[in-house]
Design an enzyme around this catalytic site. Structure first.
Site, short mmCIF file in Angstrom:
data_model
loop_
_atom_site.label_atom_id
_atom_site.label_comp_id
_atom_site.label_asym_id
_atom_site.label_seq_id
_atom_site.Cartn_x
_atom_site.Cartn_y
_atom_site.Cartn_z
CB CYS A 137 66.57 -43.41 8.96
SG CYS A 137 66.53 -45.07 8.29
CG HIS A 143 65.48 -47.42 13.50
ND1 HIS A 143 65.78 -46.09 13.27
CD2 HIS A 143 65.21 -47.96 12.29
CE1 HIS A 143 65.70 -45.85 11.96
NE2 HIS A 143 65.35 -46.97 11.35
CD GLU A 201 64.82 -51.11 17.02
OE1 GLU A 201 64.91 -50.37 18.02
OE2 GLU A 201 63.96 -50.98 16.14
CE LYS A 217 62.68 -43.79 13.31
NZ LYS A 217 63.56 -43.90 14.48
CG HIS A 271 61.38 -43.38 9.54
ND1 HIS A 271 62.47 -42.64 9.95
CD2 HIS A 271 61.87 -44.58 9.11
CE1 HIS A 271 63.57 -43.35 9.77
NE2 HIS A 271 63.23 -44.53 9.27
CG PHE A 284 66.47 -48.39 3.02
CD1 PHE A 284 65.95 -49.28 3.94
CD2 PHE A 284 65.62 -47.92 2.03
CE1 PHE A 284 64.64 -49.71 3.88
CE2 PHE A 284 64.29 -48.34 1.95
CZ PHE A 284 63.81 -49.24 2.87
#
Length: 408
Positions: free
Chosen positions: A165, A302, A313, A330, A335, A395
């Site tokens: 992402c 995010h 975050e 989102k 996502h 990730f």
């Protein structure tokens, strides 16, 4: 001498729509595009049934069979977004972009899942009806970047960014750095992702997916105390970046200037986000832009609606900016993985230019463990700002931050 980099074209393919007018209407309707995937009921080991698909997608009718044979859906969506972005920039069909001065930076978490299934069937069973000479081309990690280059005849540098992402954000950032340093004059930059149940399985196995299967309109709920996980989406976004003086000389419409970019690695856990390195990423982007934090009037967060991600975050964001306005799209689209950095940049730039920012949907009670920020909720907020930041954290511990400046 470092050069200025501007954005002259933008487009995307998303569950909210494929043009800004439609997307804007969707954002201001304050309804998400999450649905219950009835076709997933056959997967007994899957807990979630929620996703935000691009419904009834088909590639443009004028594309030829030869053009399509090397593209799975993810490459098709990126190419369609790029075609529209080039048209938006006044460069579609311009033969001069084929002389090496335009390149491509683009990525996705993976190639086309359908073709991965086809090759898996071949390995498991010894035969596969759909396996052919183009199967690998459709599943290779750089399928989006390669197909964009070939489709438009671009011979400049190619930068694949298959970083989950962070793919879209990194693509824009690396394109910006290439132009800024004088390595190339123009770049197509962005990312995409094709929805597949395998992605839901991945996050399901981490207990990170939303289970509000009978109430898709209530999920995801980023930053909320009662959030229960993320929802997978799909789409693509592509921006046209070019050197400022060149854009000005050809009379291009300029949407925004890219003034800051940074990327850091957590260097610790493969899936657990780190507040410290997220904070450093935002600080480095500010340093690159030569900006104090107070100049940034909006953060596109995010905001995946996962517990660890939301908390890390927002604490990092508060560390850097204090009480700054923030929201997550989102909550509308789920996502979109490799697409989210490009789509959210596209949205942020338009909203900055129009002086309003969409809220985070389903944010009813802010998690007390999240950072103390000015969360935009319920309805759009009017904000007059020259600078916005878009953040994406992936990730592998990949953190990315972009800063855009409004062009007066």
């Amino acid at each position: 001498m470092l050069r200025r980099v501007v954005i002259t074209g933008m487009s995307g393919v998303s569950a909210l729509g494929n043009d800004w007018s439609t997307v804007k209407s969707g954002l201001l309707a304050y309804k998400n595009k999450v649905v219950r995937m009835e076709s997933w009921d056959r997967y007994q080991d899957l807990n979630t049934r929620l996703a935000a698909p691009v419904t009834d997608y088909s590639p443009p009718a004028h594309w030829t069979r030869k053009q399509l044979r090397s593209m799975g859906k993810v490459a098709q969506m990126c190419t369609q977004a790029a075609e529209n972005a080039l048209a938006d920039a006044g460069l579609l069909g311009d033969e001069s972009i084929k002389d090496g001065r335009m390149g491509v930076a683009c990525g996705s978490s993976t190639g086309s899942p359908q073709d991965i299934r086809d090759i898996s069937e071949l390995v498991l069973n010894g035969s596969s009806a759909n396996f052919n000479a183009n199967t690998y081309v459709r599943i290779m990690p750089h399928t989006t970047a390669a197909n964009l280059s070939i489709f438009f005849g671009l011979t400049g540098r190619v930068i694949p960014t298959s970083s989950a992402c962070a793919s879209g954000n990194q693509a824009i950032g690396y394109a910006y750095e290439a132009i800024k340093s004088g390595k190339i004059d123009m770049m197509l930059a962005g990312g995409g992702e094709e929805l597949c149940v395998s992605e839901a399985f991945v996050f399901d196995s981490l207990y990170a997916t939303s289970l509000r299967n009978e109430n898709p309109e209530l999920s995801p709920s980023p930053y909320d105390a009662d959030r229960d996980g993320l929802v997978i989406g799909e789409g693509a976004g592509i921006l046209v970046l070019e050197e400022y003086e060149m854009a000005k000389a050809r009379g291009a419409r300029i949407y925004a200037e890219v003034v800051g970019f940074a990327c850091t690695s957590d260097g610790s856990h493969i899936t657990r986000p780190e507040r410290t390195t997220m904070r450093r990423c935002m600080q480095m982007a500010l340093e690159d832009a030569h900006l104090p934090p107070a100049e940034v009037g909006y953060i596109n967060g995010h905001g995946t609606a996962t517990e660890q991600g939301d908390i890390a975050e927002t604490l990092a964001t508060a560390d850097v900016f204090g009480y700054v306005p923030i929201s997550s799209q989102k909550s509308y689209l789920g996502h979109t993985l490799g697409a989210c950095g490009a789509l959210e940049s596209w949205f942020s730039i338009h909203m900055m230019n129009e002086g309003w920012f969409a809220p985070t949907l389903n944010l009813n009670q802010i998690d007390s463990r999240c950072g103390e920020l000015d969360y935009i909720v319920n309805k759009a907020r009017k904000i007059d700002t020259e600078f916005v930041m878009n953040n994406n954290f992936a990730f592998g511990g990949v953190n990315s931050s972009l800063i855009f400046k409004r062009m007066s």
